[in-house]
Design a protein around this motif. Structure first.
Motif, PDB file in Angstrom:
ATOM      1  N   SER A 134       0.829  -1.206   0.000  1.00  0.00           N
ATOM      2  CA  SER A 134       0.000   0.000   0.000  1.00  0.00           C
ATOM      3  C   SER A 134       0.862   1.254   0.000  1.00  0.00           C
ATOM      4  CB  SER A 134      -0.930  -0.004   1.220  1.00  0.00           C
ATOM      5  OG  SER A 134      -1.797  -1.117   1.199  1.00  0.00           O
ATOM      6  N   VAL A 135       1.944   1.219   0.785  1.00  0.00           N
ATOM      7  CA  VAL A 135       2.841   2.370   0.830  1.00  0.00           C
ATOM      8  C   VAL A 135       3.531   2.581  -0.517  1.00  0.00           C
ATOM      9  CG1 VAL A 135       4.961   3.259   1.868  1.00  0.00           C
ATOM     10  CG2 VAL A 135       3.216   2.221   3.322  1.00  0.00           C
ATOM     11  N   ALA A 136       3.961   1.487  -1.146  1.00  0.00           N
ATOM     12  CA  ALA A 136       4.627   1.590  -2.450  1.00  0.00           C
ATOM     13  C   ALA A 136       3.684   2.171  -3.500  1.00  0.00           C
ATOM     14  CB  ALA A 136       5.128   0.214  -2.887  1.00  0.00           C
ATOM     15  N   GLU A 137       2.421   1.749  -3.485  1.00  0.00           N
ATOM     16  CA  GLU A 137       1.444   2.276  -4.436  1.00  0.00           C
ATOM     17  C   GLU A 137       1.188   3.755  -4.185  1.00  0.00           C
ATOM     18  OE1 GLU A 137      -1.246   2.766  -7.442  1.00  0.00           O
ATOM     19  OE2 GLU A 137       0.116   1.075  -7.102  1.00  0.00           O
ATOM     20  N   ALA A 138       1.181   4.156  -2.905  1.00  0.00           N
ATOM     21  CA  ALA A 138       0.981   5.569  -2.576  1.00  0.00           C
ATOM     22  C   ALA A 138       2.199   6.407  -2.968  1.00  0.00           C
ATOM     23  CB  ALA A 138       0.692   5.721  -1.083  1.00  0.00           C
ATOM     24  N   ALA A 139       3.398   5.825  -2.817  1.00  0.00           N
ATOM     25  CA  ALA A 139       4.626   6.555  -3.147  1.00  0.00           C
ATOM     26  C   ALA A 139       4.802   6.720  -4.650  1.00  0.00           C
ATOM     27  CB  ALA A 139       5.835   5.829  -2.557  1.00  0.00           C
ATOM     28  N   ALA A 140       4.374   5.716  -5.431  1.00  0.00           N
ATOM     29  CA  ALA A 140       4.495   5.778  -6.897  1.00  0.00           C
ATOM     30  C   ALA A 140       3.205   5.232  -7.498  1.00  0.00           C
ATOM     31  CB  ALA A 140       5.701   4.979  -7.365  1.00  0.00           C
ATOM     32  N   PRO A 141       2.164   6.048  -7.556  1.00  0.00           N
ATOM     33  CA  PRO A 141       0.856   5.567  -8.027  1.00  0.00           C
ATOM     34  C   PRO A 141       0.907   5.108  -9.481  1.00  0.00           C
ATOM     35  CG  PRO A 141       0.668   7.712  -6.947  1.00  0.00           C
ATOM     36  CD  PRO A 141       2.123   7.459  -7.170  1.00  0.00           C
ATOM     37  N   ILE A 179       7.743   3.561 -13.043  1.00  0.00           N
ATOM     38  CA  ILE A 179       6.884   3.581 -11.853  1.00  0.00           C
ATOM     39  C   ILE A 179       6.955   2.238 -11.137  1.00  0.00           C
ATOM     40  CG2 ILE A 179       4.482   3.668 -11.077  1.00  0.00           C
ATOM     41  CD1 ILE A 179       3.961   5.758 -13.224  1.00  0.00           C
ATOM     42  N   TYR A 180       6.928   1.158 -11.902  1.00  0.00           N
ATOM     43  CA  TYR A 180       7.042  -0.165 -11.289  1.00  0.00           C
ATOM     44  C   TYR A 180       8.367  -0.306 -10.529  1.00  0.00           C
ATOM     45  CZ  TYR A 180       3.105  -1.585 -14.260  1.00  0.00           C
ATOM     46  OH  TYR A 180       1.879  -1.684 -14.866  1.00  0.00           O
ATOM     47  N   GLU A 181       9.436   0.224 -11.108  1.00  0.00           N
ATOM     48  CA  GLU A 181      10.736   0.136 -10.450  1.00  0.00           C
ATOM     49  C   GLU A 181      10.765   0.999  -9.187  1.00  0.00           C
ATOM     50  OE1 GLU A 181      14.205  -1.359  -9.518  1.00  0.00           O
ATOM     51  OE2 GLU A 181      13.009  -2.019 -11.226  1.00  0.00           O
ATOM     52  N   GLN A 182      10.108   2.157  -9.229  1.00  0.00           N
ATOM     53  CA  GLN A 182      10.012   3.003  -8.039  1.00  0.00           C
ATOM     54  C   GLN A 182       9.242   2.283  -6.934  1.00  0.00           C
ATOM     55  OE1 GLN A 182       8.217   6.681  -9.337  1.00  0.00           O
ATOM     56  NE2 GLN A 182       9.850   7.100 -10.800  1.00  0.00           N
ATOM     57  N   GLN A 183       8.213   1.542  -7.307  1.00  0.00           N
ATOM     58  CA  GLN A 183       7.459   0.780  -6.318  1.00  0.00           C
ATOM     59  C   GLN A 183       8.325  -0.312  -5.699  1.00  0.00           C
ATOM     60  OE1 GLN A 183       4.013  -0.601  -8.463  1.00  0.00           O
ATOM     61  NE2 GLN A 183       2.910   1.328  -8.230  1.00  0.00           N
ATOM     62  N   ARG A 184       9.131  -0.967  -6.518  1.00  0.00           N
ATOM     63  CA  ARG A 184      10.032  -1.996  -5.980  1.00  0.00           C
ATOM     64  C   ARG A 184      11.026  -1.386  -5.006  1.00  0.00           C
ATOM     65  NH1 ARG A 184      12.229  -6.656  -9.748  1.00  0.00           N
ATOM     66  NH2 ARG A 184      13.740  -6.418  -8.097  1.00  0.00           N
ATOM     67  N   ALA A 185      11.536  -0.191  -5.340  1.00  0.00           N
ATOM     68  CA  ALA A 185      12.470   0.491  -4.441  1.00  0.00           C
ATOM     69  C   ALA A 185      11.780   0.865  -3.131  1.00  0.00           C
ATOM     70  CB  ALA A 185      13.038   1.734  -5.126  1.00  0.00           C
ATOM     71  N   ALA A 186      10.523   1.321  -3.232  1.00  0.00           N
ATOM     72  CA  ALA A 186       9.780   1.681  -2.019  1.00  0.00           C
ATOM     73  C   ALA A 186       9.505   0.453  -1.162  1.00  0.00           C
ATOM     74  CB  ALA A 186       8.467   2.373  -2.401  1.00  0.00           C
ATOM     75  N   LEU A 187       9.243  -0.666  -1.812  1.00  0.00           N
ATOM     76  CA  LEU A 187       8.978  -1.903  -1.075  1.00  0.00           C
ATOM     77  C   LEU A 187      10.182  -2.337  -0.235  1.00  0.00           C
ATOM     78  CD1 LEU A 187       6.986  -4.119  -3.604  1.00  0.00           C
ATOM     79  CD2 LEU A 187       6.226  -3.415  -1.334  1.00  0.00           C
ATOM     80  N   ARG A 188      11.375  -1.991  -0.698  1.00  0.00           N
ATOM     81  CA  ARG A 188      12.567  -2.410   0.034  1.00  0.00           C
ATOM     82  C   ARG A 188      12.645  -1.777   1.418  1.00  0.00           C
ATOM     83  NH1 ARG A 188      15.304  -2.408  -5.276  1.00  0.00           N
ATOM     84  NH2 ARG A 188      15.754  -4.603  -5.744  1.00  0.00           N
ATOM     85  N   TRP A 189      11.990  -0.637   1.613  1.00  0.00           N
ATOM     86  CA  TRP A 189      11.998  -0.029   2.942  1.00  0.00           C
ATOM     87  C   TRP A 189      11.284  -0.917   3.948  1.00  0.00           C
ATOM     88  CZ3 TRP A 189      15.031   3.827   4.335  1.00  0.00           C
ATOM     89  CH2 TRP A 189      15.534   4.677   3.344  1.00  0.00           C
ATOM     90  N   ALA A 190      10.385  -1.780   3.466  1.00  0.00           N
ATOM     91  CA  ALA A 190       9.684  -2.683   4.378  1.00  0.00           C
ATOM     92  C   ALA A 190      10.637  -3.683   5.019  1.00  0.00           C
ATOM     93  CB  ALA A 190       8.581  -3.425   3.629  1.00  0.00           C
ATOM     94  N   ASN A 191      11.826  -3.841   4.433  1.00  0.00           N
ATOM     95  CA  ASN A 191      12.784  -4.775   4.998  1.00  0.00           C
ATOM     96  C   ASN A 191      13.347  -4.295   6.329  1.00  0.00           C
ATOM     97  OD1 ASN A 191      13.155  -7.013   2.960  1.00  0.00           O
ATOM     98  ND2 ASN A 191      13.468  -5.247   1.650  1.00  0.00           N
ATOM     99  N   LEU A 192      13.088  -3.039   6.676  1.00  0.00           N
ATOM    100  CA  LEU A 192      13.466  -2.568   8.005  1.00  0.00           C
ATOM    101  C   LEU A 192      12.631  -3.270   9.071  1.00  0.00           C
ATOM    102  CD1 LEU A 192      13.801   1.268   7.310  1.00  0.00           C
ATOM    103  CD2 LEU A 192      15.658  -0.389   7.627  1.00  0.00           C
TER     104      LEU A 192
END
Length: 468
Positions: free
Chosen positions: A262-269, A344-357
């Motif tokens: 959800s966060v990744a979609e919000a960060a890069a719709p 945009i898809y790549e930006q979402q993948r980058a945003a998803l990596r923050w979940a690894n925290l």
């Protein structure tokens, strides 16, 4: 070393006698086997249908008879995405991604035929697969195994006896890590070996990819085991340890991936389909069409190129040249619009990596899908290759019209032999090197989690000195 070995042997014997653990382990193995059988049947049926459809499409294509090449370009052919043998391990986004692209003139069509459209039951945590069992159920089983590894010793008073007998706290923690790790990796290894057999039966597979896939899951389960032992070291009772681990499982395995998406979609719709294709149409309309407002300028350019003063004197088909120019202008638009979408898809993948925290699971999921050939980069590669094949086919047909349709243009009819010269689409998945190059960040994240979990478990050894 004898004390450590004795502790490991004692733990393994107790786990073997614990009916809860035995029942859960058998349940996990049964679910894993069921998932593999289901995936094997699904992939086998898909590949059989794909092969039959390619044959039927070829027969239809070559049976057109005499026809104008551009009409054939609109009649078009299909590009079908194959499923790798390792898709039996992790289906990834396969259910949500289109598996067929219609390669027609003037239009870059999206991939269609999503398996999800035919499914009646969808798991809330993902598709039922071996990967799902290892990612969701195995951590829960590890929590049950490890919850009492130290806490129960404290409850029984045996922890004080172990320390009094000369076992150092660090050695005792290593023994507990070893006993939990042996059971965890034995179960995970058994499931993975069954998966490897299923993958081998599904078709040709890359043993290096499979080995790396199993190594990634080994690392993930090692993280889970180390964290579980650390919790057991710090908990006052086995019940408290199990409750804490259940909460961590819910947070890290169930909630974090969903929240991260959800966060990744919000960060890069991602633009809606309606908005995306409206932008494509507007961009194409901005170019001077060789059939409308730009026809005069294009005609003058062509006549100058061939050294004639009238279009009627051209030694080639002006209509064919118009079609090829229209394709060129449209391709410029498609390249720009789809590049922005894929970014945009790549930006979402980058945003998803923050979940690894908060959890190592997102990193594992990226690695698992990539090595199984079922992630977004593989889907994009399929769509990009289908587009290149579409352009090659359209250019091949337009070239025949240009060369042989002088004076006839759209009344020109090509011989049936032309259709046999058009090759079918053949997907070439990204190489192992390309796949690994996209996974280095996820691999480092998983290694960081493993190192951190081990340090946490070993540093928790000081809690043993407070036993009693």
């Amino acid at each position: 070393m004898s004390i450590t070995a004795a502790i490991i042997a004692k733990d393994l014997r107790e786990l073997r006698r614990d009916r809860r653990v035995v029942v859960m382990a058998l349940l996990v193995l049964a679910l894993a086997l069921t998932a593999l059988v289901t995936a094997y049947a699904r992939i086998s049926a898909y590949e059989a249908d794909r092969a039959a459809t390619i044959v039927a499409d070829r027969v239809t294509w070559e049976g057109q008879g005499e026809r104008n090449p551009h009409s054939a370009a609109h009649f078009s052919k299909w590009a079908f995405k194959p499923l790798t043998a390792q898709a039996v391990l992790d289906p990834g986004i396969t259910a949500f991604a289109g598996s067929a692209v219609w390669m027609e003139a003037h239009n870059r069509n999206p991939a269609v035929a999503r398996p999800i459209d035919d499914q009646t039951v969808i798991l809330p945590s993902g598709d039922f697969s071996l990967a799902w069992v290892l990612q969701v159920l195995m951590p829960l089983l590890v929590a049950v195994i490890a919850a009492s590894s130290v806490a129960r010793e404290r409850e029984r008073g045996t922890l004080r006896l172990m320390l009094a007998s000369g076992a150092r706290s660090e050695a005792l923690v290593k023994a507990k890590l070893a006993s939990v790790g042996v059971v965890t990796l034995a179960l995970g290894g058994a499931v993975s070996v069954i998966g490897a057999v299923a993958a081998a039966g599904a078709g040709p597979f890359d043993p290096v990819r499979l080995g790396l896939w199993m190594l990634a899951y080994g690392g993930f389960l090692s993280v889970v085991a180390a964290v579980a032992v650390a919790v057991s070291l710090r908990a006052r009772s086995s019940g408290q340890a199990l409750m804490i681990l259940a909460g961590l499982w819910l947070f890290a395995v169930v909630l974090t991936p969903r929240a991260a998406a959800s966060v990744a979609e919000a960060a890069a719709p991602t633009p809606t389909a309606e908005r995306f294709w409206a932008d494509v149409a507007a961009a194409k309309a901005a170019y001077p069409s060789p059939f409308a407002d730009g026809m005069e300028a294009f005609g003058a350019k062509v006549m100058a190129q061939y050294g004639v003063n009238r279009l009627e004197d051209l030694p080639v088909s002006f209509g064919g040249l118009q079609l090829e120019e229209d394709e060129r202008l449209g391709n410029l638009v498609y390249d720009r619009q789809f590049s922005a979408l894929f970014a945009i898809y790549e930006q979402q993948r980058a945003a998803l990596r923050w979940a690894n925290l908060a959890s190592p699971l997102p990193a594992l999921q990226n690695i698992s899908m990539a090595l199984s050939g079922t992630d977004m980069p593989h889907q994009i590669a399929f769509q990009q290759q289908a587009e290149r094949r579409r352009r090659a086919v359209v250019t091949q047909l337009n070239t025949d019209l240009i060369r042989n349709g002088a004076g006839a243009d759209f009344d020109y009819l090509a011989k049936p032999g032309l259709w046999a010269e058009v090759e079918d689409f053949a997907f070439e998945p990204p190489s192992l090197g390309e796949t690994l190059a996209s996974l280095w960040a996820d691999a480092l994240i998983l290694l960081a989690w493993l190192a951190g979990a081990m340090v946490l478990a070993l540093r928790s050894a000081r809690r043993l000195n407070e036993a009693g």
